[in-house]
Design an enzyme around this catalytic site. Sequence first.
Site, mmCIF file in Angstrom:
data_model
loop_
_atom_site.group_PDB
_atom_site.id
_atom_site.type_symbol
_atom_site.label_atom_id
_atom_site.label_comp_id
_atom_site.label_asym_id
_atom_site.label_seq_id
_atom_site.Cartn_x
_atom_site.Cartn_y
_atom_site.Cartn_z
ATOM 1 N N VAL A 63 0.827 -1.200 0.000
ATOM 2 C CA VAL A 63 0.000 0.000 0.000
ATOM 3 C C VAL A 63 0.866 1.256 0.000
ATOM 4 C CG1 VAL A 63 -1.696 1.283 1.361
ATOM 5 C CG2 VAL A 63 -1.896 -1.190 1.122
ATOM 6 N N ARG B 50 -6.027 -3.469 -5.464
ATOM 7 C CA ARG B 50 -5.885 -4.924 -5.594
ATOM 8 C C ARG B 50 -4.451 -5.229 -5.983
ATOM 9 N NH1 ARG B 50 -10.105 -5.311 -10.223
ATOM 10 N NH2 ARG B 50 -9.129 -3.276 -10.461
ATOM 11 N N PHE C 299 -16.363 -9.876 -10.274
ATOM 12 C CA PHE C 299 -16.013 -10.418 -8.964
ATOM 13 C C PHE C 299 -16.940 -11.549 -8.525
ATOM 14 C CE2 PHE C 299 -13.864 -10.158 -4.896
ATOM 15 C CZ PHE C 299 -12.606 -9.729 -5.290
ATOM 16 N N GLY D 162 -13.811 -20.234 -7.237
ATOM 17 C CA GLY D 162 -12.428 -20.696 -7.079
ATOM 18 C C GLY D 162 -12.328 -21.620 -5.884
ATOM 19 N N CYS E 294 -5.712 -9.562 2.669
ATOM 20 C CA CYS E 294 -6.771 -8.640 3.113
ATOM 21 C C CYS E 294 -8.077 -9.320 3.530
ATOM 22 C CB CYS E 294 -7.055 -7.636 2.007
ATOM 23 S SG CYS E 294 -5.563 -6.814 1.447
ATOM 24 N N LYS F 202 -3.503 -15.439 -5.820
ATOM 25 C CA LYS F 202 -4.226 -15.221 -7.079
ATOM 26 C C LYS F 202 -3.157 -14.980 -8.136
ATOM 27 C CE LYS F 202 -4.730 -10.219 -6.620
ATOM 28 N NZ LYS F 202 -5.614 -9.066 -6.709
HETATM 29 C C1 UGA Z 1 -8.656 -6.973 -2.012
HETATM 30 C C2 UGA Z 1 -9.734 -6.029 -2.556
HETATM 31 O O1 UGA Z 1 -10.220 -6.525 -3.812
HETATM 32 C C3 UGA Z 1 -9.184 -4.614 -2.725
HETATM 33 O O2 UGA Z 1 -10.230 -3.747 -3.127
HETATM 34 C C4 UGA Z 1 -8.626 -4.141 -1.370
HETATM 35 O O3 UGA Z 1 -8.068 -2.844 -1.464
HETATM 36 C C5 UGA Z 1 -7.551 -5.105 -0.929
HETATM 37 O O4 UGA Z 1 -8.117 -6.424 -0.789
HETATM 38 C C6 UGA Z 1 -7.018 -4.621 0.397
HETATM 39 O O5 UGA Z 1 -7.775 -4.607 1.377
HETATM 40 O O6 UGA Z 1 -5.884 -4.109 0.446
HETATM 41 P P1 UGA Z 1 -6.596 -8.304 -3.079
HETATM 42 O O7 UGA Z 1 -6.466 -8.953 -1.740
HETATM 43 O O8 UGA Z 1 -5.386 -7.780 -3.757
HETATM 44 O O9 UGA Z 1 -7.632 -7.078 -3.001
HETATM 45 O O10 UGA Z 1 -7.208 -9.407 -4.061
HETATM 46 P P2 UGA Z 1 -8.593 -9.682 -4.799
HETATM 47 O O11 UGA Z 1 -8.408 -9.497 -6.241
HETATM 48 O O12 UGA Z 1 -9.714 -9.008 -4.155
HETATM 49 O O13 UGA Z 1 -8.712 -11.266 -4.523
HETATM 50 C C7 UGA Z 1 -8.908 -11.775 -3.205
HETATM 51 C C8 UGA Z 1 -9.177 -13.274 -3.276
HETATM 52 O O14 UGA Z 1 -10.416 -13.516 -3.944
HETATM 53 C C9 UGA Z 1 -8.133 -14.059 -4.060
HETATM 54 O O15 UGA Z 1 -7.876 -15.285 -3.413
HETATM 55 C C10 UGA Z 1 -8.783 -14.278 -5.424
HETATM 56 O O16 UGA Z 1 -8.322 -15.404 -6.108
HETATM 57 C C11 UGA Z 1 -10.231 -14.423 -5.013
HETATM 58 N N1 UGA Z 1 -11.174 -14.092 -6.107
HETATM 59 C C12 UGA Z 1 -11.283 -12.833 -6.576
HETATM 60 C C13 UGA Z 1 -11.973 -15.105 -6.640
HETATM 61 O O17 UGA Z 1 -11.889 -16.287 -6.213
HETATM 62 N N2 UGA Z 1 -12.870 -14.788 -7.610
HETATM 63 C C14 UGA Z 1 -13.011 -13.523 -8.089
HETATM 64 O O18 UGA Z 1 -13.877 -13.301 -8.975
HETATM 65 C C15 UGA Z 1 -12.186 -12.509 -7.557
#
Ligand code: UGA
Length: 426
Positions: free
Chosen positions: A12, A151, A246, A250, A257, A318
Amino acid sequence: MSHVAVIGLGYVGLTTAVGLARLGHEVLGYDIDQARIALLSTGSSPIYEDGLEAELKSALEEGVLQFTSDKSTLAGFFAEVIFVCVSTPQNDLGAADLSLVFLVIREIESFANPETLIVIKSTVPVGTGAKVLKVLGRSDLHVASNPEFLREGTALRDFMEPDRIVVGANSPTVAQRVLDLYSSIDSPKLSTNLESAELIKYASNAYLAMRLTFANDLAELSEKSKAQVEDVLLGMGLDSRIGTSFLRPGPGWGGSCFPKDTRALISLAHDVGVDLPIVSAAVASNKLAFEKAVAAISDLAGGSLQDKTVAVWGIAFKANTDDVRDSPALHIMRLLVKRGANVMAYDPIAQAPSESGISQKATALEVVNGADVLAVLTEWTEFAVVDPAEVLGVMRSPAVFDARRILPQQWRATFSSFRVIGEAAG
Ligand code: UGA
């Protein structure tokens, strides 16, 4: 243009420092980790983040960004605004540990010029900004909350082109000072009180996590009822009130986070006597999702994992990141090791921790050599272009589990045992 200091240069903080420099501010990034500062000062990024290193290099060359681990340099920078971006890890009770935040506040208090604005970007429980105002011994300093919604993998783009900017402050003048830093960004800007801004951050992450749990639960229901989960989610998401993004099923959600913030939200709600049963259910269901993935792999291995070799594609939580914190792939692999499997993994960038009992291979093909089952646990695009016939040729048994739904149709025809999340076993 403002003089801005950023304290704490993790994901961040570093993205914020580079982003603010790109917006035209003069930025000093501070971190106590001297090795990190040395690396950053040469223009190298300690994290894998698309586009970040190139922007970091240009900002350094233009002289609008510098880094230090020296407190007197930080004090002598005379920042008008100081961003607090230190980590807020989870304590034993699931709540956020704020010791670093308050340590930094005390230091800022000792050197800050009058009227300095302290902006808290770290994810902190509701009420933290108010607490900071209370413990500050100086009434000439100001405090605002400006949660981040970055993200990993698209962090800099999310900073430069956000869906919204949220600023919490107890006075419109203070809020405006934060908003002015982002004046060149054209996005909705929401000004709230401190507490609302703090809660917006947790509420957003908890909502997204719940949404994914719902998608994953629907994937299981689809498997059992012969529905195609992708069609179900698309048909549902085309309702403009729901939306299609979103919702990718998975093997459970993870990362630095969602797991931490959902538990912290439950904990902070509990502290004020509020139950959040659906957030708790999402957390519990997500834990079960890992178990379900293990059960699917075990079925493909013939009912027992003992002494079976499982090849795993993906270690990161991810795709497009090297981060393995709370990675579903790692959780699942650890469970597989516990059940007696010999686990080998390949990831284009991420590393499995050495104590995990996972042996890591250098390529996607090497890892499947002699394997009884292949499990795809992270959605790197390179996996989708591997030739399934080549994989089949080197595996011991023809069994594949695609927990990310990324392998193309031809895999189904190539492997006699092929399972994909959200579809009935063939
Ligand atoms: C997340 C939030 O999306 C951000 O908005 C936030 O700022 C961030 O946390 C934070 O609090 O700092 P991030 O942890 O980088 O971001 O990752 P995401 O893309 O949200 O994915 C989180 C998890 O959900 C991963 O394991 C990913 O594989 C999973 N996911 C995401 C799915 O299984 N399906 C989806 O459609 C999207």
